[in-house]
Design a protein around this motif. Structure first.
Motif, PDB file in Angstrom:
ATOM      1  N   LEU A  88       5.200   6.002  -2.667  1.00 36.90           N
ATOM      2  CA  LEU A  88       6.885   6.152  -2.585  1.00 36.90           C
ATOM      3  C   LEU A  88       7.422   6.075  -4.098  1.00 36.90           C
ATOM      4  CD1 LEU A  88       7.641   3.029  -0.263  1.00 36.90           C
ATOM      5  CD2 LEU A  88       8.289   4.917   0.172  1.00 36.90           C
ATOM      6  N   VAL A  89       6.822   5.511  -5.020  1.00 39.64           N
ATOM      7  CA  VAL A  89       7.147   5.806  -6.330  1.00 39.64           C
ATOM      8  C   VAL A  89       7.153   7.185  -6.841  1.00 39.64           C
ATOM      9  CG1 VAL A  89       6.293   5.555  -8.817  1.00 39.64           C
ATOM     10  CG2 VAL A  89       7.066   3.370  -7.170  1.00 39.64           C
ATOM     11  N   GLU A  90       5.860   7.477  -6.703  1.00 36.98           N
ATOM     12  CA  GLU A  90       5.699   9.106  -6.981  1.00 36.98           C
ATOM     13  C   GLU A  90       6.770  10.264  -6.492  1.00 36.98           C
ATOM     14  OE1 GLU A  90       1.956   9.151  -6.068  1.00 36.98           O
ATOM     15  OE2 GLU A  90       0.783   8.577  -7.224  1.00 36.98           O
ATOM     16  N   GLN A  91       7.576   9.838  -5.280  1.00 40.88           N
ATOM     17  CA  GLN A  91       8.237  10.839  -5.027  1.00 40.88           C
ATOM     18  C   GLN A  91       9.346  10.219  -5.621  1.00 40.88           C
ATOM     19  OE1 GLN A  91       8.526  10.438  -0.730  1.00 40.88           O
ATOM     20  NE2 GLN A  91       6.340  10.621  -0.255  1.00 40.88           N
ATOM     21  N   MET A  92      10.042   9.093  -5.607  1.00 46.40           N
ATOM     22  CA  MET A  92      10.826   8.674  -6.666  1.00 46.40           C
ATOM     23  C   MET A  92      11.278   9.311  -8.441  1.00 46.40           C
ATOM     24  SD  MET A  92      11.595   5.203  -5.453  1.00 46.40           S
ATOM     25  CE  MET A  92      11.890   4.951  -6.864  1.00 46.40           C
ATOM     26  N   VAL A 142       0.142  -4.175  -8.506  1.00 46.96           N
ATOM     27  CA  VAL A 142       1.828  -3.434  -8.530  1.00 46.96           C
ATOM     28  C   VAL A 142       2.173  -2.828  -9.796  1.00 46.96           C
ATOM     29  CG1 VAL A 142       4.041  -4.106  -7.973  1.00 46.96           C
ATOM     30  CG2 VAL A 142       2.552  -4.625  -6.252  1.00 46.96           C
ATOM     31  N   VAL A 143       2.221  -4.206 -10.665  1.00 47.53           N
ATOM     32  CA  VAL A 143       2.578  -4.283 -12.131  1.00 47.53           C
ATOM     33  C   VAL A 143       1.414  -3.384 -12.534  1.00 47.53           C
ATOM     34  CG1 VAL A 143       2.687  -5.431 -14.528  1.00 47.53           C
ATOM     35  CG2 VAL A 143       3.301  -6.251 -11.790  1.00 47.53           C
ATOM     36  N   CYS A 150       0.744  -1.065  -0.229  1.00 47.70           N
ATOM     37  CA  CYS A 150       0.150  -0.346  -0.291  1.00 47.70           C
ATOM     38  C   CYS A 150       1.045   1.018   0.309  1.00 47.70           C
ATOM     39  CB  CYS A 150      -1.109   0.104   1.826  1.00 47.70           C
ATOM     40  SG  CYS A 150      -0.116   0.022   2.722  1.00 47.70           S
ATOM     41  N   GLN A 151       2.485   1.067   0.529  1.00 51.61           N
ATOM     42  CA  GLN A 151       3.111   2.305   0.588  1.00 51.61           C
ATOM     43  C   GLN A 151       3.640   2.240  -1.107  1.00 51.61           C
ATOM     44  OE1 GLN A 151       5.669   1.452   3.245  1.00 51.61           O
ATOM     45  NE2 GLN A 151       4.511   2.308   5.357  1.00 51.61           N
TER      46      GLN A 151
END
Length: 205
Positions: free
Chosen positions: A97-101, A121-122, A92-93
């Motif tokens: 996290l990806v949007e921040q990365m 996820v995919v 769920c995180q």
């Protein structure tokens, strides 16, 4: 998945000899993330292994147990310039996290994960990471123990039996991926059905 490179104990493992990263980033240095970091450092798979953690106490702990060369509370610092990024957090995180990365994701970087459920996820991460110039490869290493946190992380078991869930646009990555697994790769729905059936046997492992 490229995770079997990290999970092979043999010093002369042909998979380990075939790959080397300048920087590996472990996002979440817990039981699985810590195990991957320990294995990556033991076999010299990267010049540096950097971990992202959420607690100040985990910064010192992650370095002390040898899971990473450096740990930080700053996600962007942790993944900046990384060739391989492993998401070792709750499912769920991962999207947040990806949007921040994405703003600092290195072009051509490989991003993978250790989550169990794959379809969502995919679907959510592949497009976002691809748009930023990276490659997302869903993975699910089958490992674990009755402990938590990076301090409880053992060296991960060699070549665990687990399917790699390949992205829709495999491109030139496919030959390397095929070399890294003894089992055939699976689609996300096939993976979900297989893991759903096997999880009832977890207490017997």
């Amino acid at each position: 998945s490229l995770l079997p490179f990290l999970l092979c104990h043999s010093r002369v493992c042909p998979l380990n000899a075939a790959v080397h990263f300048r920087k590996i980033s472990i996002v979440g240095v817990g039981l699985l993330g810590g195990s991957l970091g320990l294995a990556a450092r033991k076999h010299g798979l990267a010049d540096r292994v950097v971990g992202f953690v959420r607690r100040a106490a985990s910064v010192e702990e992650s370095v002390r147990v040898g899971a990473v060369d450096h740990a930080t509370l700053d996600l962007r610092e942790a993944i900046h310039g990384a060739d391989l990024i492993v998401l070792c957090t709750l499912l769920c995180q991962m999207r947040t996290l990806v949007e921040q990365m994405v703003p600092v994701l290195k072009r051509g970087a490989i991003v993978t994960d250790v989550g169990s459920v794959k379809a969502n996820v995919v679907r959510e991460l592949e497009r976002r990471i691809g748009k930023a110039g990276g490659h997302f490869i869903g993975s699910h290493p089958m490992a674990g123990r009755a402990a938590t946190g990076g301090a409880g992380a053992p060296l991960a078991p060699p070549r665990p039996p687990g399917p790699a869930v390949l992205p829709a646009a495999r491109g030139a990555l496919l030959p390397a991926l095929e070399l890294s697994w003894t089992e055939p790769q699976a689609t996300a729905p096939t993976h979900a059905r297989s893991i759903g059936r096997s999880k009832r046997f977890t207490p017997l492992r």
